[in-house]
Motif scaffolding. Structure first.
Motif, PDB file in Angstrom:
ATOM      1  N   SER A 197      -2.083   8.687   5.653  1.00  0.00           N
ATOM      2  CA  SER A 197      -1.188   7.544   5.399  1.00  0.00           C
ATOM      3  C   SER A 197      -1.456   6.407   6.389  1.00  0.00           C
ATOM      4  CB  SER A 197       0.277   7.975   5.399  1.00  0.00           C
ATOM      5  OG  SER A 197       0.596   8.581   6.610  1.00  0.00           O
ATOM      6  N   ASP A 198      -1.743   6.745   7.659  1.00  0.00           N
ATOM      7  CA  ASP A 198      -2.054   5.675   8.631  1.00  0.00           C
ATOM      8  C   ASP A 198      -3.316   4.918   8.228  1.00  0.00           C
ATOM      9  OD1 ASP A 198       0.070   6.445  10.131  1.00  0.00           O
ATOM     10  OD2 ASP A 198      -1.053   6.677  12.015  1.00  0.00           O
ATOM     11  N   GLN A 199      -4.302   5.667   7.715  1.00  0.00           N
ATOM     12  CA  GLN A 199      -5.569   4.985   7.376  1.00  0.00           C
ATOM     13  C   GLN A 199      -5.393   4.091   6.153  1.00  0.00           C
ATOM     14  OE1 GLN A 199      -9.403   7.001   8.532  1.00  0.00           O
ATOM     15  NE2 GLN A 199      -8.159   8.825   8.279  1.00  0.00           N
ATOM     16  N   TYR A 200      -4.560   4.531   5.194  1.00  0.00           N
ATOM     17  CA  TYR A 200      -4.235   3.656   4.052  1.00  0.00           C
ATOM     18  C   TYR A 200      -3.621   2.354   4.573  1.00  0.00           C
ATOM     19  CZ  TYR A 200      -4.907   6.019  -0.449  1.00  0.00           C
ATOM     20  OH  TYR A 200      -5.456   6.548  -1.588  1.00  0.00           O
ATOM     21  N   GLN A 201      -2.646   2.534   5.480  1.00  0.00           N
ATOM     22  CA  GLN A 201      -1.922   1.363   5.962  1.00  0.00           C
ATOM     23  C   GLN A 201      -2.854   0.408   6.733  1.00  0.00           C
ATOM     24  OE1 GLN A 201       1.550   2.417   8.219  1.00  0.00           O
ATOM     25  NE2 GLN A 201       1.816   0.283   8.875  1.00  0.00           N
ATOM     26  N   LEU A 202      -3.681   0.973   7.599  1.00  0.00           N
ATOM     27  CA  LEU A 202      -4.582   0.130   8.394  1.00  0.00           C
ATOM     28  C   LEU A 202      -5.608  -0.587   7.509  1.00  0.00           C
ATOM     29  CD1 LEU A 202      -5.043   2.570  11.397  1.00  0.00           C
ATOM     30  CD2 LEU A 202      -3.954   0.328  11.487  1.00  0.00           C
ATOM     31  N   MET A 203      -6.049   0.124   6.453  1.00  0.00           N
ATOM     32  CA  MET A 203      -6.988  -0.499   5.509  1.00  0.00           C
ATOM     33  C   MET A 203      -6.315  -1.710   4.848  1.00  0.00           C
ATOM     34  SD  MET A 203      -9.978   0.883   4.670  1.00  0.00           S
ATOM     35  CE  MET A 203     -10.760   1.733   5.989  1.00  0.00           C
ATOM     36  N   ALA A 204      -5.063  -1.493   4.387  1.00  0.00           N
ATOM     37  CA  ALA A 204      -4.340  -2.574   3.707  1.00  0.00           C
ATOM     38  C   ALA A 204      -4.132  -3.750   4.670  1.00  0.00           C
ATOM     39  CB  ALA A 204      -3.000  -2.057   3.184  1.00  0.00           C
ATOM     40  N   GLU A 205      -3.755  -3.447   5.925  1.00  0.00           N
ATOM     41  CA  GLU A 205      -3.534  -4.516   6.909  1.00  0.00           C
ATOM     42  C   GLU A 205      -4.813  -5.304   7.178  1.00  0.00           C
ATOM     43  OE1 GLU A 205      -0.031  -2.119   9.279  1.00  0.00           O
ATOM     44  OE2 GLU A 205      -1.852  -2.632  10.364  1.00  0.00           O
ATOM     45  N   ASN A 206      -5.953  -4.639   6.997  1.00  0.00           N
ATOM     46  CA  ASN A 206      -7.233  -5.326   7.209  1.00  0.00           C
ATOM     47  C   ASN A 206      -7.747  -5.995   5.942  1.00  0.00           C
ATOM     48  OD1 ASN A 206      -8.726  -4.928  10.001  1.00  0.00           O
ATOM     49  ND2 ASN A 206      -7.399  -3.184   9.664  1.00  0.00           N
TER      50      ASN A 206
END
Ligand code: HEM
Length: 489
Positions: A261-270
């Motif tokens: 879930s953190d990697q999904y979020q960081l991808m979206a933020e980028n």
């Protein structure tokens, strides 16, 4: 006349350019490692390398020594087989030796994923938080639950003796470890209420099994996909499988791990678009599941083929369970295996490390971005040329090196542990070695999931040895050599 001259010059320039690309003009400079371009222009040694990388590199090492440059498919690779140089290569600054250049190309080709600049730091930060330290405790607990969901549901609670069941060991281990890892990282079927639990568990079993079978199809195509040599029919199948996974991994789930879930979020933020996020998730699935199940298979197989190793590990597992008040009895609740318990098994640790020594064979590659000096243990200094690639293949240079590991082809479960439980140290030519086993790679690109992988494989062994009697159907059958593509079929 002038037109003819221009045409002629262009022709000569293209011809020279073509010959240059084919490697015709490349010469070894005085301070460079031995150069071997093979006999086929541009392709160089690609066929030998693809056929059996280990055999090819052994041959080159016999011919040229511990450092040499070979032409493979248009690229010059300098292989370094001297383990005392590994530290210098792994620690060299990114401005000189860079691991991303090569890795990103491969990821695009194999997974259709175009990495962004922040990729490495996204994986790194999520892994430190969720696959190490306290995060590892959390994910170990959820992995235990998923293993139990997959392995124990069919065991009847009564005392009666059950009939033996037969299965293919490779398939069984890969299947269970893949599914437990997948459910723990990517989440489980959403369920409405307490009554719904068994139904949701059954859904998890069905869905993860279906995913495993598709994953194995991709797994089999993978080596040829990486070398871009798939025939059109298989290429279409690889495309179908990729699309299947992209859509499967984007479905709504409960209990998604913080790692995902953190990697999904960081991808979206980028600013990574959704379709690329799905591709990234498939790449993570492959990285996280492609090696763990097969390694668990080899570990269990080696233990079953070596009764003294099996006894030592079985006794150790039983002792740890006993000391933590856990007992496997028909009808009793499932045992609880904590991270603390997993940390009290020096013999199992050594048996696992020995398994990885024998079977893990990554090739670690860095792009040479600037001319870089490298000093070998004999004192000779070489220049690695800008534009080339530098590669380590620790499987033959250290893991199977008889000067470091005597009788390297034998499985010795206690090779990595002293009788008092401390870790052994290793030497080459009387000098202590830092790099004597490198299944996880090293330096910036070291596998970020290694602690979780170890926890998963140890949980699996704990459960197998405490809940089941195991026996090989044909005890005399020789262990097959490790196939060039890595996995048995
Ligand atoms: C026996 C099991 C495993 C083995 C032998 C293994 C080995 C490796 C190796 C050799 C690399 C590449 C290192 C390099 O190029 O220098 C790697 C990368 C990676 N591994 Fe593992 N791995 C295993 C399990 C796992 C697990 C369980 C996870 C995650 C849960 C994981 C996640 C990754 C990721 C995300 C990368 C890419 C890292 C990056 O690009 O920065 N691996 N692994």
């Amino acid at each position: 006349m002038a037109l003819w001259a221009i045409l002629l010059c262009t022709l000569i320039a293209s011809l020279l350019g073509g010959l240059y690309l084919l490697g015709v003009f490349r010469r070894r400079r005085p301070d460079e490692p031995p150069l071997d371009k093979g006999t086929i222009p541009w392709l160089g040694y690609v066929l030998d390398f693809r056929k059996d990388s280990a055999e090819f590199l052994k041959r080159m090492q016999r011919k040229h020594g511990d450092i040499f440059t070979v032409l493979i498919g248009g690229y010059y690779f300098t292989f370094v087989m001297d383990p005392f140089c590994f530290g210098a290569i792994m620690k060299e600054s990114r401005s000189k030796l860079d691991f991303r250049t090569f890795a990103y190309k491969l990821v695009l080709q194999v997974f259709g994923y175009k990495p962004i600049e922040a990729n490495h730091s996204i994986i790194h930060s999520a892994s430190i938080k969720h696959l190490m330290g306290d995060g590892l405790t959390v994910i170990t607990q959820s992995t235990l639950k998923n293993f139990q969901k997959l392995m124990l549901f069919s065991l009847s609670p009564g005392e009666e003796k059950r009939a033996w069941q037969e299965d293919n060991l490779f398939h069984y281990c890969y299947n269970i470890v893949f599914r437990a890892g997948y459910l723990s990282l990517y989440g489980t079927e959403p369920h409405q209420g307490a009554d719904d639990t068994e139904k949701a568990n059954e859904q998890d079993r069905i869905h993860s099994n279906q995913l495993f079978h598709e994953f194995r199809k991709y797994d089999r195509l993978f080596p040829r996909l990486a070398y871009s040599v798939l025939p059109p029919k298989d290429k279409m199948e690889a495309e179908r499988l990729k699309r299947f996974f992209w859509s499967m991994l984007s479905m709504k789930k409960d209990n998604i791990s913080g790692w995902i879930s953190d990697q999904y979020q960081l991808m979206a933020e980028n600013g990574v678009p959704k379709y690329m996020q799905e591709r990234f998730m498939f790449m993570l699935l492959w990285a996280s599941q492609g090696n763990t199940g097969p390694t668990a298979f080899w570990l269990l197989l080696y233990l079953m083929k070596h009764p003294e190793a099996m006894k030592a590990v079985r006794d150790e597992v039983a002792k740890v369970l006993r000391e933590h008040g856990q007992e496997v009895k028909p009808g009793s609740p499932p045992i609880d295996i904590t991270r603390e318990m997993l940390n009290q098994t020096p013999l199992l640790d050594s048996a696992l490390e020995e398994t990885l020594r024998l079977v893990a064979a990554p090739i670690l590659i860095r792009a040479v971005l600037q001319d870089t000096r490298l000093k070998t243990s004999s004192g000779t200094e070489y220049t690695l040329r800008k534009g080339d690639r530098v590669a380590l293949f620790p499987h033959i240079s250290v893991q199977m090196n008889p000067e470091i590991h005597p009788k390297p082809n034998e499985f010795k479960y206690d090779r990595f542990v002293n009788p008092d439980g401390t870790k052994k140290v290793f030497y080459k030519n009387g000098k202590r070695l830092k790099y004597f086993n490198m299944p996880w790679g090293s330096g910036v690109s070291i596998c970020p999931g290694r602690f979780f992988a170890v926890a998963e494989m140890k949980l699996f062994v704990f459960l197998m040895l405490s809940h089941y009697d195991l026996e090989l159907v044909n005890k005399e059958e020789e262990i097959p050599g490790i196939p060039a593509g890595g996995n048995p079929n």
